[in-house]
Write an enzyme that holds these catalytic residues in place. Structure first.
Site, PDB file in Angstrom:
ATOM      1  N   HIS A   1     -16.190  54.952  82.194  1.00  0.00           N
ATOM      2  CA  HIS A   1     -16.098  54.142  80.975  1.00  0.00           C
ATOM      3  C   HIS A   1     -14.800  54.462  80.225  1.00  0.00           C
ATOM      4  O   HIS A   1     -13.985  53.577  79.951  1.00  0.00           O
ATOM      5  CB  HIS A   1     -17.312  54.414  80.083  1.00  0.00           C
ATOM      6  N   GLU A   2     -14.596  55.741  79.955  1.00  0.00           N
ATOM      7  CA  GLU A   2     -13.380  56.129  79.223  1.00  0.00           C
ATOM      8  C   GLU A   2     -12.143  55.879  80.075  1.00  0.00           C
ATOM      9  O   GLU A   2     -11.084  55.513  79.557  1.00  0.00           O
ATOM     10  CB  GLU A   2     -13.458  57.592  78.780  1.00  0.00           C
TER      11      GLU A   2
ATOM     12  N   HIS B   1     -11.028  52.393  79.501  1.00  0.00           N
ATOM     13  CA  HIS B   1     -10.267  52.303  78.252  1.00  0.00           C
ATOM     14  C   HIS B   1      -8.846  52.840  78.470  1.00  0.00           C
ATOM     15  O   HIS B   1      -7.860  52.275  78.001  1.00  0.00           O
ATOM     16  CB  HIS B   1     -10.929  53.157  77.159  1.00  0.00           C
TER      17      HIS B   1
ATOM     18  N   GLU C   1     -13.478  47.134  75.217  1.00  0.00           N
ATOM     19  CA  GLU C   1     -14.782  47.437  75.800  1.00  0.00           C
ATOM     20  C   GLU C   1     -14.984  46.690  77.131  1.00  0.00           C
ATOM     21  O   GLU C   1     -15.700  47.166  78.007  1.00  0.00           O
ATOM     22  CB  GLU C   1     -15.863  47.080  74.779  1.00  0.00           C
TER      23      GLU C   1
END
Ligand code: ZN
Length: 503
Positions: A265-266, A269, A295
């Protein structure tokens, strides 16, 4: 006076503010990752001082004059220079709309609300938080008035996080999602096909989890020479420059997937932020255009890639080896089924792909009603619990597991939640287009080759930074305005197959 043209001078001045903001972000990163507990008070002071200096510099009369001068010649500039002036003017305007006294009042209310919320959640007592929430709602209405809006004061709040998005548009999209996702979740609950997940319940080595996240981040294309991964209580991404984009993750000894999903997830980003154009460094164009678009990048890597069967076919061997002998009997399909198990729950941050948006929708509905004055603060717990029953079929046992679970309201952040669900929708719409453009995508993923995917994202999303607004970016990349259909199709196809549902 300098003989530099105003837009050049403006770029230089804003560059200094960006340096200050990078220093602030570095202190914040340190606070979450390295700082000893006794340093908290001093760090708070240092951050307050630096933030005040950065704000003063950015909102000074000199800066205002320069913004006005650059804006007046903007028509004569080339596209990139013009967009930079426009975005700078946008931020300057936003930053100066709020009177200093109001900003101070809001900051004071927020820190008191945060204290009260922490206690209220611990004691599961909404009454402790209620007067603070009422104060925050009142101040946010005033904030909306300062910013200005056409239809709903909530529009002004939403616009802070998702440029150009309106309450009406979100309401329409969410109405469809609420009906369709509730139906899907109900069908899954009734299905006789349920994954065997009993084997998950074991202890997992933290070093093995950590090593696996590094391997996957590297394969995704995250540049460790321009970033690093550390551990923190809540995973996050931050950057101080194009060549210094950092991520964090956390290990859960009882869940073999949590560090991985956090890192992917990170990592999503971070790849966005490592993909801005080098010539945009130290300008406001080298930023994510909205929280929703940001997101979309994290959720695409985490969910559409990290929770896919081809991904697990590739990494199965390595994953099982790292966790030997615990997972020796597990096939790629077992891992795929386990990481995609659907289970309605009370807590948003633990929600699966099928139920996640439902958590967001109920928060959005409550926020809009509060801001538009249709709901009183003392009615929030009852309203929350009724919506959880309606959308998720669950009876909320207490406010800690209900309306007190999230930090956002205590931070004065209303209008923020919808960006999480919009991120899911954007991700699915982009991903549909990616699969059309890259027919070999799943074969690549099954080989652990993510370069074609990253290349597509670089070209169609990352490089633009703030040049394109969210709706423009989605339309340019996919040929269509943002819509809910791709996400619903994605869920129906994936979870229909997993849970043996007939269409
Ligand atoms: Zn995120």
């Amino acid at each position: 006076m300098s003989d530099q043209p105003p837009h050049e001078l403006l770029k230089e001045r804003v560059g200094e503010v960006i340096d200050l903001r990078a220093a602030i972000a570095l202190l914040q990163w340190d606070q979450e990752v390295n700082m000893p507990p006794k340093a908290a008070e001093a760090r708070g002071r240092q951050l307050a001082t630096l933030s005040a200096i950065a704000h003063e510099r950015f909102t000074s009369a000199d800066m205002g004059a320069l913004v006005a001068e650059a804006a007046s010649e903007a028509k004569t500039l080339d596209y990139d220079a013009r967009r930079l002036v426009e975005e700078t003017a946008h931020d300057y305007e936003k930053a100066t709309r709020l009177p200093t006294a109001f900003v101070e009042k809001l900051a004071g209310a927020e820190s008191a609300a945060y204290e009260a919320w922490t206690r209220a959640r611990k004691e599961s007592d909404f009454g402790l938080f209620k007067p603070h929430l009422a104060g925050i709602v009142e101040l946010l209405r005033q904030k909306a008035d300062y910013f200005g809006y056409q239809d709903s004061p909530y529009d002004a709040l939403l616009d802070e996080y998702e440029r150009g998005m309106t309450t009406k548009a979100v309401r329409e999209v969410f109405a469809e999602l609420a009906v369709e996702q509730s139906k899907l979740v109900a069908a899954i609950a009734k299905s006789s096909v349920q994954p065997d997940v009993a084997w998950i319940d074991q202890d997992y080595d933290e070093q093995a989890q950590w090593d696996f996240t590094l391997r996957v981040l590297r394969d995704m294309g995250y540049d460790f020479d321009a970033g690093r991964q550390d551990k923190s209580v809540h995973p996050f991404t931050t950057n101080f420059d194009l060549y210094d984009v950092r991520v964090t993750t956390r290990m859960d000894p009882r869940d073999p997937f949590s560090a991985l999903t956090g890192s992917m997830h990170e990592g999503g980003h971070a790849l966005y932020e490592q993909g801005f154009r080098p010539e945009d460094r130290r300008t406001l164009l080298a930023e994510g255009v909205s929280l929703g678009i940001h997101e979309s990048q994290s959720r695409m890597w985490e969910n559409m890639i990290g929770r896919s069967l081809p991904f697990w076919r590739h990494y199965h061997h390595e994953f099982v080896r790292l966790h030997a002998p615990r997972l020796d009997q597990r096939t790629p399909e077992d891992l795929y089924r386990a990481i995609n198990r659907v289970e309605p729950s009370f807590i948003r941050v633990e929600a699966d792909e099928c139920t996640y948006n439902l958590h967001i929708i109920l928060r959005f509905e409550i926020e809009v009603d509060l801001i538009e004055g249709r709901l009183r603060v003392d009615e929030v717990p009852e309203c929350w619990n009724a919506k959880v029953k309606q959308y998720l079929g669950l009876d909320v046992p207490n406010d800690a597991k209900g309306c007190l679970q999230d930090i956002h309201w205590s931070h004065g952040a209303m209008g923020y939640f919808p960006t999480y669900a919009l991120g899911n929708l954007y991700a699915a719409q982009l991903f549909e287009q990616i699969q059309r453009d890259l027919p070999g995508l799943w074969a690549d993923v099954e080989r652990g080759d993510f370069a074609p995917l990253l290349g597509w994202l670089r070209e169609h999303v990352h490089q633009y930074g703030r040049r394109l607004l969210p709706g423009e970016l989605i339309e340019k990349a996919t040929g269509a305005k943002p819509t809910a259909e791709p996400y619903l199709n994605y869920l129906r196809k994936k979870y229909g197959a997993l849970y043996g549902l007939t269409a």
